[in-house]
Motif scaffolding. Structure first.
Motif, PDB file in Angstrom:
ATOM      1  N   LEU A  12      24.426 -11.138  -8.499  1.00  0.00           N
ATOM      2  CA  LEU A  12      23.363 -10.688  -7.597  1.00  0.00           C
ATOM      3  C   LEU A  12      23.925 -10.362  -6.226  1.00  0.00           C
ATOM      4  O   LEU A  12      24.691 -11.139  -5.645  1.00  0.00           O
ATOM      5  CB  LEU A  12      22.291 -11.776  -7.459  1.00  0.00           C
ATOM      6  N   ASP A  13      23.525  -9.214  -5.715  1.00  0.00           N
ATOM      7  CA  ASP A  13      23.818  -8.824  -4.339  1.00  0.00           C
ATOM      8  C   ASP A  13      22.914  -9.638  -3.407  1.00  0.00           C
ATOM      9  O   ASP A  13      21.946 -10.258  -3.854  1.00  0.00           O
ATOM     10  CB  ASP A  13      23.548  -7.325  -4.194  1.00  0.00           C
ATOM     11  N   LEU A 167      25.162  -8.856 -16.134  1.00  0.00           N
ATOM     12  CA  LEU A 167      24.121  -8.116 -15.418  1.00  0.00           C
ATOM     13  C   LEU A 167      24.446  -8.109 -13.932  1.00  0.00           C
ATOM     14  O   LEU A 167      24.779  -9.153 -13.360  1.00  0.00           O
ATOM     15  CB  LEU A 167      22.763  -8.784 -15.628  1.00  0.00           C
ATOM     16  N   LEU A 168      24.361  -6.939 -13.302  1.00  0.00           N
ATOM     17  CA  LEU A 168      24.469  -6.813 -11.849  1.00  0.00           C
ATOM     18  C   LEU A 168      23.168  -6.242 -11.312  1.00  0.00           C
ATOM     19  O   LEU A 168      22.690  -5.207 -11.789  1.00  0.00           O
ATOM     20  CB  LEU A 168      25.628  -5.885 -11.454  1.00  0.00           C
ATOM     21  N   VAL A 169      22.603  -6.910 -10.306  1.00  0.00           N
ATOM     22  CA  VAL A 169      21.433  -6.399  -9.596  1.00  0.00           C
ATOM     23  C   VAL A 169      21.862  -6.117  -8.160  1.00  0.00           C
ATOM     24  O   VAL A 169      22.357  -7.024  -7.470  1.00  0.00           O
ATOM     25  CB  VAL A 169      20.269  -7.403  -9.619  1.00  0.00           C
ATOM     26  N   ASP A 170      21.679  -4.877  -7.711  1.00  0.00           N
ATOM     27  CA  ASP A 170      22.167  -4.469  -6.389  1.00  0.00           C
ATOM     28  C   ASP A 170      21.289  -3.332  -5.876  1.00  0.00           C
ATOM     29  O   ASP A 170      20.797  -2.524  -6.672  1.00  0.00           O
ATOM     30  CB  ASP A 170      23.624  -3.999  -6.497  1.00  0.00           C
ATOM     31  N   ASP A 171      21.094  -3.270  -4.561  1.00  0.00           N
ATOM     32  CA  ASP A 171      20.290  -2.172  -4.002  1.00  0.00           C
ATOM     33  C   ASP A 171      21.116  -0.921  -3.725  1.00  0.00           C
ATOM     34  O   ASP A 171      20.556   0.153  -3.497  1.00  0.00           O
ATOM     35  CB  ASP A 171      19.592  -2.624  -2.719  1.00  0.00           C
ATOM     36  N   SER A 172      22.448  -1.037  -3.747  1.00  0.00           N
ATOM     37  CA  SER A 172      23.317   0.093  -3.416  1.00  0.00           C
ATOM     38  C   SER A 172      23.671   0.894  -4.669  1.00  0.00           C
ATOM     39  O   SER A 172      24.296   0.369  -5.598  1.00  0.00           O
ATOM     40  CB  SER A 172      24.610  -0.414  -2.760  1.00  0.00           C
ATOM     41  N   LEU A 173      23.302   2.155  -4.684  1.00  0.00           N
ATOM     42  CA  LEU A 173      23.636   3.007  -5.821  1.00  0.00           C
ATOM     43  C   LEU A 173      25.139   3.216  -5.911  1.00  0.00           C
ATOM     44  O   LEU A 173      25.694   3.303  -7.019  1.00  0.00           O
ATOM     45  CB  LEU A 173      22.917   4.353  -5.703  1.00  0.00           C
ATOM     46  N   ALA A 174      25.824   3.284  -4.773  1.00  0.00           N
ATOM     47  CA  ALA A 174      27.285   3.448  -4.782  1.00  0.00           C
ATOM     48  C   ALA A 174      27.956   2.251  -5.447  1.00  0.00           C
ATOM     49  O   ALA A 174      28.916   2.398  -6.207  1.00  0.00           O
ATOM     50  CB  ALA A 174      27.804   3.642  -3.360  1.00  0.00           C
ATOM     51  N   VAL A 175      27.454   1.058  -5.162  1.00  0.00           N
ATOM     52  CA  VAL A 175      27.997  -0.153  -5.782  1.00  0.00           C
ATOM     53  C   VAL A 175      27.704  -0.167  -7.273  1.00  0.00           C
ATOM     54  O   VAL A 175      28.571  -0.494  -8.095  1.00  0.00           O
ATOM     55  CB  VAL A 175      27.427  -1.415  -5.093  1.00  0.00           C
ATOM     56  N   LEU A 176      26.497   0.185  -7.649  1.00  0.00           N
ATOM     57  CA  LEU A 176      26.140   0.223  -9.071  1.00  0.00           C
ATOM     58  C   LEU A 176      26.992   1.244  -9.828  1.00  0.00           C
ATOM     59  O   LEU A 176      27.420   0.985 -10.965  1.00  0.00           O
ATOM     60  CB  LEU A 176      24.656   0.545  -9.229  1.00  0.00           C
TER      61      LEU A 176
END
Length: 224
Positions: A12-13, A167-176
């Motif tokens: 999680l971010d 699973l990764l949850v992140d608000d940054s599309l670049a990070v995803l």
């Protein structure tokens, strides 16, 4: 609904994911330019004009997230300034509920953030979210931002996890996108990282505004 039976590790971010990005947006877009203006005898508008390209040039790089770097560049006590605004630090709705459910399921839970350790410590002190995590990782520990492929390899080397069950949850599309290129199987974006901004339309990845949307199928003890 997420395929929870297949997920063993949850990454999680922090900023914009667990925490309201309003704090950081206000800090960097308004408060820092104000104090920079006061220091140099500028109008707020001129301060913003000077700082915007300097900030833009560092996007996606570790320096963008580094309080030490910007403190030296701007000659401001950024850690002290963050303390002044600490009252704005807020946890998104239903985050605690989600964290409790993941912990209760027995899955491994890691906080993975680009935040500088100084900012990270302040936010954990204010929110007490640290108690939910098996470990807390700052990209500054590896000298690489999450936008960079090398970060994910360094993370996997130190905190062993299987990409196909993570699973990764992140608000940054670049990070995803970076995590996707590395091979992390389950990726979820946050459609409203800043509570004072409109909901974003995201089509590239599954996106949620409310953490309750990810909870169906999350069974207590299932990940043990």
């Amino acid at each position: 609904m997420l395929a929870w039976p297949d997920i063993k590790t949850v990454l999680l971010d922090m900023d914009g994911t667990l925490l309201d990005l309003n704090f950081d947006n206000h800090f960097w877009q308004e408060f820092v330019p104000l104090r920079f203006a006061e220091l140099h005898g500028l109008t707020l508008e001129e301060s913003k004009r000077q700082l915007k390209p300097r900030f833009k040039a560092m996007e996606g790089r570790l320096e963008w997230y580094c309080l030490d770097y910007w403190g030296e560049e701007l000659k401001l006590d950024l850690a002290g300034l963050k303390q002044e605004l600490a009252g704005l630090i807020a946890v998104h709705p239903h985050v605690t509920e989600f964290l409790e459910a993941v912990r209760g399921s027995g899955r491994r839970l890691l906080l993975v953030t680009n935040a500088h350790r100084g900012s990270l410590s302040l936010k954990m002190e204010k929110t007490c979210l640290h108690r939910f995590f098996d470990d807390i990782i700052s990209s500054h520990d590896f000298g690489l931002a999450k936008e960079q492929q090398g970060f994910w390899q360094a993370l996997q080397d130190k905190h062993v996890f299987e990409k196909h069950s993570t699973l990764l949850v992140d608000d940054s599309l670049a990070v995803l996108r970076s995590a996707q290129a590395f091979g992390i199987a389950y990726l979820v974006s946050i459609s409203r990282p800043d509570s004072r901004a409109p909901v974003r339309t995201i089509t590239e990845f599954p996106a949620v505004e409310d953490f309750r949307a990810m909870m169906p199928g999350l069974v207590p003890g299932e990940g043990l």
